[in-house]
Design a protein around this motif. Structure first.
Motif, mmCIF file in Angstrom:
data_model
loop_
_atom_site.group_PDB
_atom_site.id
_atom_site.type_symbol
_atom_site.label_atom_id
_atom_site.label_comp_id
_atom_site.label_asym_id
_atom_site.label_seq_id
_atom_site.Cartn_x
_atom_site.Cartn_y
_atom_site.Cartn_z
ATOM 1 N N LEU A 63 -5.130 -0.805 14.638
ATOM 2 C CA LEU A 63 -3.700 -0.872 14.958
ATOM 3 C C LEU A 63 -2.866 -0.725 13.688
ATOM 4 C CD1 LEU A 63 -1.804 -1.300 17.364
ATOM 5 C CD2 LEU A 63 -2.043 -3.768 17.027
ATOM 6 N N LEU A 64 -3.284 -1.388 12.621
ATOM 7 C CA LEU A 64 -2.557 -1.292 11.361
ATOM 8 C C LEU A 64 -2.675 0.113 10.780
ATOM 9 C CD1 LEU A 64 -0.926 -2.613 9.129
ATOM 10 C CD2 LEU A 64 -3.068 -3.459 8.130
ATOM 11 N N SER A 65 -3.881 0.680 10.817
ATOM 12 C CA SER A 65 -4.090 2.039 10.318
ATOM 13 C C SER A 65 -3.183 3.034 11.045
ATOM 14 C CB SER A 65 -5.559 2.436 10.496
ATOM 15 O OG SER A 65 -5.767 3.782 10.172
ATOM 16 N N TRP A 66 -3.097 2.904 12.343
ATOM 17 C CA TRP A 66 -2.243 3.777 13.154
ATOM 18 C C TRP A 66 -0.772 3.626 12.740
ATOM 19 C CZ3 TRP A 66 -2.687 7.433 17.026
ATOM 20 C CH2 TRP A 66 -1.541 7.704 17.778
ATOM 21 N N THR A 67 -0.339 2.391 12.572
ATOM 22 C CA THR A 67 1.057 2.124 12.209
ATOM 23 C C THR A 67 1.392 2.721 10.851
ATOM 24 O OG1 THR A 67 0.996 0.061 13.487
ATOM 25 C CG2 THR A 67 2.766 0.294 11.864
ATOM 26 N N LEU A 68 0.503 2.580 9.889
ATOM 27 C CA LEU A 68 0.763 3.129 8.556
ATOM 28 C C LEU A 68 0.862 4.651 8.598
ATOM 29 C CD1 LEU A 68 -1.576 0.922 6.319
ATOM 30 C CD2 LEU A 68 0.826 0.558 6.919
ATOM 31 N N ALA A 69 -0.002 5.285 9.380
ATOM 32 C CA ALA A 69 0.059 6.745 9.507
ATOM 33 C C ALA A 69 1.369 7.193 10.131
ATOM 34 C CB ALA A 69 -1.129 7.239 10.331
ATOM 35 N N ARG A 70 1.818 6.466 11.157
ATOM 36 C CA ARG A 70 3.091 6.812 11.784
ATOM 37 C C ARG A 70 4.253 6.545 10.814
ATOM 38 N NH1 ARG A 70 -0.698 7.616 14.308
ATOM 39 N NH2 ARG A 70 -0.479 9.485 13.048
ATOM 40 N N GLY A 71 4.126 5.487 10.029
ATOM 41 C CA GLY A 71 5.157 5.197 9.044
ATOM 42 C C GLY A 71 5.283 6.307 8.017
ATOM 43 N N ARG A 72 4.149 6.825 7.574
ATOM 44 C CA ARG A 72 4.174 7.948 6.628
ATOM 45 C C ARG A 72 4.870 9.152 7.250
ATOM 46 N NH1 ARG A 72 -1.583 9.710 4.889
ATOM 47 N NH2 ARG A 72 -1.595 10.402 7.075
ATOM 48 N N GLU A 73 4.568 9.426 8.515
ATOM 49 C CA GLU A 73 5.208 10.552 9.204
ATOM 50 C C GLU A 73 6.717 10.357 9.310
ATOM 51 O OE1 GLU A 73 3.261 10.678 12.959
ATOM 52 O OE2 GLU A 73 1.367 11.428 12.160
ATOM 53 N N GLN A 74 7.158 9.108 9.375
ATOM 54 C CA GLN A 74 8.587 8.816 9.520
ATOM 55 C C GLN A 74 9.305 8.696 8.179
ATOM 56 O OE1 GLN A 74 9.208 5.517 12.260
ATOM 57 N NE2 GLN A 74 7.540 6.221 13.570
ATOM 58 N N GLY A 75 8.605 8.990 7.092
ATOM 59 C CA GLY A 75 9.255 9.047 5.793
ATOM 60 C C GLY A 75 9.187 7.798 4.947
ATOM 61 N N TYR A 76 8.397 6.821 5.345
ATOM 62 C CA TYR A 76 8.239 5.626 4.510
ATOM 63 C C TYR A 76 7.309 5.926 3.336
ATOM 64 C CZ TYR A 76 10.530 2.967 8.187
ATOM 65 O OH TYR A 76 11.448 2.502 9.088
ATOM 66 N N HIS A 77 7.626 5.344 2.184
ATOM 67 C CA HIS A 77 6.839 5.565 0.976
ATOM 68 C C HIS A 77 5.717 4.557 0.798
ATOM 69 C CE1 HIS A 77 10.985 7.160 -0.359
ATOM 70 N NE2 HIS A 77 10.250 8.177 0.045
ATOM 71 N N ARG A 78 5.951 3.341 1.277
ATOM 72 C CA ARG A 78 4.924 2.308 1.159
ATOM 73 C C ARG A 78 5.121 1.315 2.285
ATOM 74 N NH1 ARG A 78 7.542 -0.796 -3.938
ATOM 75 N NH2 ARG A 78 8.841 -2.290 -2.779
ATOM 76 N N ALA A 79 4.093 0.488 2.471
ATOM 77 C CA ALA A 79 4.169 -0.610 3.433
ATOM 78 C C ALA A 79 3.906 -1.918 2.688
ATOM 79 C CB ALA A 79 3.154 -0.425 4.554
ATOM 80 N N GLY A 80 4.506 -2.990 3.186
ATOM 81 C CA GLY A 80 4.316 -4.297 2.584
ATOM 82 C C GLY A 80 4.134 -5.354 3.659
ATOM 83 N N LEU A 81 3.522 -6.468 3.270
ATOM 84 C CA LEU A 81 3.328 -7.591 4.191
ATOM 85 C C LEU A 81 3.018 -8.842 3.389
ATOM 86 C CD1 LEU A 81 0.007 -8.016 4.122
ATOM 87 C CD2 LEU A 81 0.051 -6.138 5.755
ATOM 88 N N SER A 82 3.020 -9.971 4.077
ATOM 89 C CA SER A 82 2.679 -11.251 3.461
ATOM 90 C C SER A 82 1.537 -11.877 4.245
ATOM 91 C CB SER A 82 3.899 -12.187 3.474
ATOM 92 O OG SER A 82 3.576 -13.463 2.951
ATOM 93 N N VAL A 83 0.573 -12.482 3.527
ATOM 94 C CA VAL A 83 -0.571 -13.081 4.196
ATOM 95 C C VAL A 83 -0.903 -14.431 3.560
ATOM 96 C CG1 VAL A 83 -2.207 -11.838 2.707
ATOM 97 C CG2 VAL A 83 -2.984 -12.739 4.914
ATOM 98 N N ASP A 84 -1.184 -15.394 4.402
ATOM 99 C CA ASP A 84 -1.649 -16.713 3.974
ATOM 100 C C ASP A 84 -3.052 -16.548 3.386
ATOM 101 O OD1 ASP A 84 -2.612 -19.314 3.802
ATOM 102 O OD2 ASP A 84 -1.927 -19.908 5.789
ATOM 103 N N VAL A 108 0.853 -1.182 0.000
ATOM 104 C CA VAL A 108 0.000 0.000 0.000
ATOM 105 C C VAL A 108 0.890 1.233 0.000
ATOM 106 C CG1 VAL A 108 -0.208 0.059 2.533
ATOM 107 C CG2 VAL A 108 -1.932 1.192 1.124
ATOM 108 N N PRO A 109 0.634 2.196 -0.894
ATOM 109 C CA PRO A 109 1.405 3.445 -0.852
ATOM 110 C C PRO A 109 0.990 4.266 0.364
ATOM 111 C CG PRO A 109 -0.280 3.560 -2.547
ATOM 112 C CD PRO A 109 -0.308 2.154 -2.024
ATOM 113 N N LEU A 110 1.950 4.888 1.011
ATOM 114 C CA LEU A 110 1.656 5.657 2.213
ATOM 115 C C LEU A 110 1.438 7.133 1.842
ATOM 116 C CD1 LEU A 110 4.096 4.022 4.788
ATOM 117 C CD2 LEU A 110 1.724 3.432 4.231
ATOM 118 N N GLY A 111 0.351 7.359 1.103
ATOM 119 C CA GLY A 111 -0.007 8.708 0.694
ATOM 120 C C GLY A 111 -1.105 9.288 1.549
ATOM 121 N N GLU A 112 -1.660 10.397 1.100
ATOM 122 C CA GLU A 112 -2.683 11.096 1.873
ATOM 123 C C GLU A 112 -4.005 10.343 1.918
ATOM 124 O OE1 GLU A 112 -2.188 13.716 3.734
ATOM 125 O OE2 GLU A 112 -0.082 13.734 3.127
ATOM 126 N N SER A 113 -4.187 9.372 1.007
ATOM 127 C CA SER A 113 -5.471 8.665 0.947
ATOM 128 C C SER A 113 -5.547 7.464 1.874
ATOM 129 C CB SER A 113 -5.730 8.195 -0.490
ATOM 130 O OG SER A 113 -4.701 7.304 -0.925
#
Length: 321
Positions: free
Chosen positions: A268-289, A151-156
């Motif tokens: 919890l995930l939504s919060w983490t992604l928002a904090r990641g964006r604030e810390q300069g990350y461009h996207r987030a990734g993960l793996s799911v079964d 997911v891109p860590l943009g304003e949306s």
């Protein structure tokens, strides 16, 4: 072509890294690793008994690493990681490499967990036709599919509030061993999961250079103050160095069973992604079964994640007689 087969040593890390990245340039699996990443893998491996390299003169044509589990239950699923350099493919090297790793997995298994059944497993990216053909020809079967999502860590970014009765705190607010026990409990019913020992948890997170405690968070039960959910994040510098994209990798995300279905994981995930964006990350990734029974795939999709690629876990039951 005559090959020399021998166990790997730490001196081979640069050659293994170069081979891996030469293969990645052709295969485009999205898995980018540095010498430091391989040094960590080599540090956990039994190199004399659980590794192999195929050398054509001074060139590394292929390598293999065998990764047993410290504390398996019911079935010992030993992972085989190997690669043939693109310049040496279609010469039968992979057909020699995989049986060697299976034999090493068998020996390591019998020395540590002889009472358990053994399955040798290897992950294959779904578009890697040559790798798929190789493992199928050797009797491996597809046991599980895993989506790698981004997911891109943009304003949306979706904003999901934490439900009443819970709160979010930094990872540092809790005892790491309490978190480990909650992680083990949350993943107890997950396919292929085994309880992490303190040593395994430390190697994966608290002692790992890839762990990002500043972008890892916990969900607490407000009434008791107990940890009931977690997001544990990682950062791999090689991804940014090779692509220019700063990626926050969601290593583990979960909630205890009795707290599921209330929106805790999504918040919890939504919060983490928002904090990641604030810390300069461009996207987030993960793996799911894809067969995860807890509804994790839906949680990720609602938070904006899309499938980037799919990996298949192939397994081969190994005769111990």
């Amino acid at each position: 072509m005559e090959l020399v087969w021998r166990p790997l040593t730490t001196a081979d890390i640069p050659a293994v890294t170069a081979l891996y990245n030469a293969a990645e340039a052709v295969d485009d699996t999205g898995e980018l690793l540095s010498e430091e990443d391989f040094a960590q893998s080599f540090g956990k491996a039994d190199l004399p008994l659980g590794s192999v390299g195929a050398f054509a003169g001074s060139s590394l044509a292929a390598y293999g690493l065998v990764e047993p589990r410290d504390d398996p239950s019911l079935v010992h699923r030993v992972r085989l990681d190997g690669m043939v350099h693109p310049d040496f493919r279609r010469q039968g090297i992979g057909s020699s490499l995989m049986p060697r790793m299976v034999a090493q997995a068998r020996s390591l298994h019998l020395a540590a967990h002889p009472a358990l059944p053994l399955v040798a497993s290897t992950m294959v990216e779904s578009r890697s036709t040559g790798h798929l053909a190789l493992v199928s020809s050797l009797g491996f079967t597809a046991d599980r599919h895993f989506h790698e999502m981004e997911v891109p860590l943009g304003e949306s970014l979706a904003q999901v509030p934490m439900p009443a009765g819970y709160e979010i705190v930094p990872f540092s607010a809790a005892n790491p061993d309490e978190v480990r026990l909650v992680v083990n409990a949350a993943f107890a019913q997950h396919w292929g999961s085994t309880a992490r020992t303190p040593e395994e948890f430390a190697a994966s997170f608290t002692d790992s250079k890839r762990f990002v405690p500043s972008t890892s968070y916990l969900a607490l039960d407000s009434a008791s103050g107990a940890v009931i959910g977690f997001v544990l994040s990682r950062y791999y510098p090689a991804v940014e160095e090779m692509t220019g994209v700063r990626e926050l990798w969601i290593g583990d995300l979960g909630t205890l069973e009795e707290h599921r279905g209330r929106g805790v994981a999504s918040a919890l995930l939504s919060w983490t992604l928002a904090r990641g964006r604030e810390q300069g990350y461009h996207r987030a990734g993960l793996s799911v079964d894809t067969a995860n029974s807890t509804g994790a795939l839906g949680v990720y999709e609602r938070t904006g994640f899309k499938v980037a690629r799919t990996w298949i876990d192939y397994g081969l039951p190994v005769d111990l007689g």
